[in-house]
Design a protein around this motif. Sequence first.
Motif, PDB file in Angstrom:
ATOM      1  N   LEU A  66      -5.097  -9.273   7.411  1.00 18.33           N
ATOM      2  CA  LEU A  66      -4.826  -8.427   6.497  1.00 18.33           C
ATOM      3  C   LEU A  66      -3.446  -8.077   6.056  1.00 18.33           C
ATOM      4  O   LEU A  66      -2.671  -8.078   7.078  1.00 18.33           O
ATOM      5  N   SER A  67      -3.060  -7.729   4.920  1.00 14.63           N
ATOM      6  CA  SER A  67      -1.519  -7.523   4.605  1.00 14.63           C
ATOM      7  C   SER A  67      -1.063  -6.001   4.632  1.00 14.63           C
ATOM      8  O   SER A  67      -0.018  -5.628   4.499  1.00 14.63           O
ATOM      9  N   VAL A  68      -2.225  -5.392   4.465  1.00 18.04           N
ATOM     10  CA  VAL A  68      -1.907  -3.988   4.344  1.00 18.04           C
ATOM     11  C   VAL A  68      -2.406  -3.082   5.524  1.00 18.04           C
ATOM     12  O   VAL A  68      -3.326  -3.609   6.179  1.00 18.04           O
ATOM     13  N   PRO A  69      -2.050  -1.812   5.821  1.00 16.00           N
ATOM     14  CA  PRO A  69      -2.581  -1.138   6.846  1.00 16.00           C
ATOM     15  C   PRO A  69      -4.083  -0.967   7.022  1.00 16.00           C
ATOM     16  O   PRO A  69      -4.731  -1.026   8.038  1.00 16.00           O
ATOM     17  N   PHE A  70      -4.652  -0.690   5.891  1.00 16.61           N
ATOM     18  CA  PHE A  70      -6.062  -0.435   5.618  1.00 16.61           C
ATOM     19  C   PHE A  70      -6.704  -1.035   4.376  1.00 16.61           C
ATOM     20  O   PHE A  70      -5.872  -0.756   3.370  1.00 16.61           O
ATOM     21  N   GLN A  71      -7.859  -1.025   4.512  1.00 13.43           N
ATOM     22  CA  GLN A  71      -8.485  -1.750   2.924  1.00 13.43           C
ATOM     23  C   GLN A  71     -10.004  -1.382   3.071  1.00 13.43           C
ATOM     24  O   GLN A  71     -10.443  -1.793   3.956  1.00 13.43           O
ATOM     25  N   ARG A  72     -10.248  -0.713   1.939  1.00 12.58           N
ATOM     26  CA  ARG A  72     -11.757  -0.413   1.791  1.00 12.58           C
ATOM     27  C   ARG A  72     -12.253  -1.651   1.132  1.00 12.58           C
ATOM     28  O   ARG A  72     -12.133  -1.994   0.021  1.00 12.58           O
ATOM     29  N   VAL A  73     -13.450  -1.978   1.747  1.00 15.52           N
ATOM     30  CA  VAL A  73     -14.099  -3.178   1.391  1.00 15.52           C
ATOM     31  C   VAL A  73     -15.132  -2.719   0.153  1.00 15.52           C
ATOM     32  O   VAL A  73     -15.398  -3.427  -0.741  1.00 15.52           O
ATOM     33  N   ASN A  74     -15.954  -1.788   0.573  1.00 14.31           N
ATOM     34  CA  ASN A  74     -16.618  -0.865  -0.499  1.00 14.31           C
ATOM     35  C   ASN A  74     -16.657   0.597   0.100  1.00 14.31           C
ATOM     36  O   ASN A  74     -15.731   0.728   0.804  1.00 14.31           O
ATOM     37  N   ASP A  75     -17.419   1.363  -0.661  1.00 14.03           N
ATOM     38  CA  ASP A  75     -17.316   2.705  -0.431  1.00 14.03           C
ATOM     39  C   ASP A  75     -17.715   3.074   1.091  1.00 14.03           C
ATOM     40  O   ASP A  75     -17.376   4.161   1.600  1.00 14.03           O
ATOM     41  N   ASP A  76     -18.270   1.969   1.899  1.00 16.41           N
ATOM     42  CA  ASP A  76     -19.041   2.286   2.899  1.00 16.41           C
ATOM     43  C   ASP A  76     -18.176   1.435   4.211  1.00 16.41           C
ATOM     44  O   ASP A  76     -18.771   1.706   5.317  1.00 16.41           O
ATOM     45  N   PHE A  77     -17.147   0.599   3.776  1.00 17.80           N
ATOM     46  CA  PHE A  77     -16.561   0.003   4.944  1.00 17.80           C
ATOM     47  C   PHE A  77     -15.218  -0.181   4.970  1.00 17.80           C
ATOM     48  O   PHE A  77     -14.644  -0.246   3.753  1.00 17.80           O
ATOM     49  N   LEU A  78     -14.456  -0.050   6.016  1.00 15.94           N
ATOM     50  CA  LEU A  78     -13.193  -0.032   5.998  1.00 15.94           C
ATOM     51  C   LEU A  78     -12.480  -1.106   7.112  1.00 15.94           C
ATOM     52  O   LEU A  78     -12.881  -1.290   8.176  1.00 15.94           O
ATOM     53  N   LEU A  79     -11.380  -1.689   6.638  1.00 15.85           N
ATOM     54  CA  LEU A  79     -10.724  -2.680   7.415  1.00 15.85           C
ATOM     55  C   LEU A  79      -9.542  -1.962   7.926  1.00 15.85           C
ATOM     56  O   LEU A  79      -8.973  -1.595   7.143  1.00 15.85           O
ATOM     57  N   LEU A  80      -9.361  -2.236   9.132  1.00 19.01           N
ATOM     58  CA  LEU A  80      -8.081  -1.719   9.629  1.00 19.01           C
ATOM     59  C   LEU A  80      -7.283  -2.943  10.188  1.00 19.01           C
ATOM     60  O   LEU A  80      -7.603  -3.622  10.920  1.00 19.01           O
ATOM     61  N   ARG A  81      -5.666  -2.890   9.938  1.00 16.46           N
ATOM     62  CA  ARG A  81      -4.943  -4.006  10.350  1.00 16.46           C
ATOM     63  C   ARG A  81      -4.413  -3.636  11.776  1.00 16.46           C
ATOM     64  O   ARG A  81      -3.808  -2.403  11.917  1.00 16.46           O
TER      65      ARG A  81
END
Lengths: 103, 230
Positions: free
Chosen positions: B37-52
């Motif tokens: 992931l190139s950003v600190p966090f990214q929402r994949v959809n309304d329900d899911f969050l990716l954290l770097r």
Amino acid sequence: MRRTRKRYFRFKIHSRKGCAGTKSVLEDIWKSLLSIYGEIEAADSKLYMVEFDETTQTGILQCAEPSLHRVIAASALIASIDGRTVSFEPLKTSGTIRSLRQS
Amino acid sequence: MTVDLGVNIGAPEDIDTFVKFAQEIGLRVIGVPNSILSVPFQRVNDDFLLLRRTQVSAKRLPSAKRLTERVRRQNAILSVRLTRNVEMANWAAGDTRIDMITVDQHTDTRLRRTTARLAAKGGTLLEVRFSALLHSSGLARSRLLKIFRENVAIAREANMQVVLTSGARRPLELRSPMAVKCIGTLLGVEFDDMSRIVDQVPRSMIERNLTKLRSSFVAEGVEIVQGGEE
């Protein structure tokens, strides 16, 4: 001998290829339980497979109430069944089979 | 929110498979390596969050500090692996920019009580990566459990918060929150305490870090509410 209360839990086996058979699922849970907690605890758990649907890979296990979390922990540590990588997911625990079947 | 702060996705093209399976078993947030992931966090959809997340590793303390300074704002989570380097462990425990001290299959040492006390004061968590427990058995697993249990016991005695992460390299190594709660009992934590460890502890850390990453954040308790004209 004092009767221990039983607990039931529904579970699902996730796998990418193929299905696991009832016998091998139960055997691997037993092995894992035995490996982690030893023979006495494995015996005291009174583990019993109530049902297992090989097409949906979901089933219901019965065990003694004090052993419930140990049985789930041992099952969750199973990484493969019959050489296939799997992930064991406990879905719901209950004191009766009926409520598990209804949900 | 159910969280796994340490997922070891190997390649960006695997993200979808991981997210799909994580959602299937009830996870809502996962921490992924900085290479994914190139950003600190990214929402994949309304329900899911990716954290770097980045693991700060350096041979010497000044380099670790410099690295932390450089990468803090590009990551939602920073961790330091527990090694025999006491100076490094104490710095990680006391520095509020470091979120977690990681214990995994490579750990061959115990957390010092003083380090744990420092971490408890600074809000640094002890991360236990349990993926190696899935692939070991017998004596090897027993040794691993010994390290994990000792470190968890020392941390809890000092009121240092503990979190469990999967360290999964493949989607099927992820475990559902209920399974993680039960795995936690293997580490000497009571089942009732595991709800907090699986959900509340990581959630409050994430909320705190995401607040800090906002452009309006100035310092703890100080935020730009409305910008003035120059």
